[in-house]
Enzyme design. Sequence first.
Site, PDB file in Angstrom:
ATOM      1  CB  THR A   1      33.241  34.433  29.744  1.00 17.11           C
ATOM      2  OG1 THR A   1      33.544  35.062  31.000  1.00 17.11           O
ATOM      3  CG2 THR A   1      32.532  35.438  28.849  1.00 17.11           C
TER       4      THR A   1
ATOM      5  CD  GLU B   1      41.774  36.330  30.773  1.00 15.78           C
ATOM      6  OE1 GLU B   1      42.853  36.242  30.178  1.00 15.78           O
ATOM      7  OE2 GLU B   1      41.000  35.362  30.922  1.00 15.78           O
TER       8      GLU B   1
END
Length: 404
Positions: free
Chosen positions: A169, A381
């Site tokens: 990201t 995550e």
Amino acid sequence: MINLEVPAKARALVNQAYQAAAEVFRPISRKYDRAEHAYPSELDMFAALLDGLNSSGEGGAGAAGVRRDEKADQKASGNRNGANLNIALGTIEMCWGDVGLLLSMPRQGLGNAAIASVANEEQLARFGKIWAAMAITEPDCGSDSAAINTTARLDGDEYVLNGEKIFVTSGERADAVVVWATLDKSKGRAAIKSFVVEKGTPGFEVVRLEHKLGIRASDTAVLRFDNCRVPKENLLGTPEIDTKKGFAGVMQTFDNTRPLVAAMAVGVARAALEETARILAEAGVTVDYDKPAHHQHAAAATYLELESDYESAYLLTLESAWMADNRKPNSLQASMAKAKAGRSVVDITLRCVELAGALGYTEESLLEKWSRDAKILDIFEGTQQIQQLIVARRLLGKSSAELK
């Protein structure tokens, strides 16, 4: 339903974050969903405002990290609502506006959370103002971070990095990337370390940008490191390989970032629920909190079910952030919050699309966009399955070798 009041000292922050989400993010949300890979230039001025808030100590509306001050811990007494809770509350409000745009905010990347959480004072001075992405996932390494193949070899005063990272990201836009690499593959998890690699470093290449289902305002890149040399001072934490400790040092980053991702999911879920409540009200469907769900319109009963799911995710998220503020070990709670919020936001947004009927499936409403954005919040995550595995290990007292 349990409703917790926002701490008094956080109310101004929450209000500011909400106003920013409503006035800055929402108006351009569809624009940058359609214009994938275009940089949202409207965020530059807002990012400068956030920098000022963070430097003044009034921040919390971005995806920053929180340092653990041991000296302050020793002096502190009683319960406290601090920076972790502020960041979680601010993140919820901002993602009520648009999660992809929050992820596009300069100097608010997940790499910044890693630096703020584990960097030493000298590193914090050097890297505290940069925009940092996080590079963990590899073509042959997804949720199992211990299987990382990217290598870091010490050569004099520099580490030489070789490997490839995917799904990074802000990998193209950020000023630097926090890269996870192994110092010695034979030493297993304990040899995994994180390094700050700045853009422009020879051997560091952005290979391509991905086209994605959701969070299209945020760029997602593939990165390659080919004999990329970084100063040894760019290693975050200690270079020592402690096989007894494992890789708890780099994994500490997740204790800080997983509550943030959970907060992102909570924000998107709330946005979907509020929009659905508006659509149901216009259709003449009343949600009555004083009546049992099974005595109400089917759509109202479904809405109440989704709202209760949202509330539990919200409370778990606040708990994990509060525990970090009070310096309590929160690995279990961080994974519980991430697992619950990640799964709930996918279910909530999709079922809100169903409740809204044709309107929920068109671009007249943001509901269809939120249902696409939601999925990544259950994946990055640490996937849903990984979070459940961590929770099981913690509750049963099992090691990673004992419970796979």
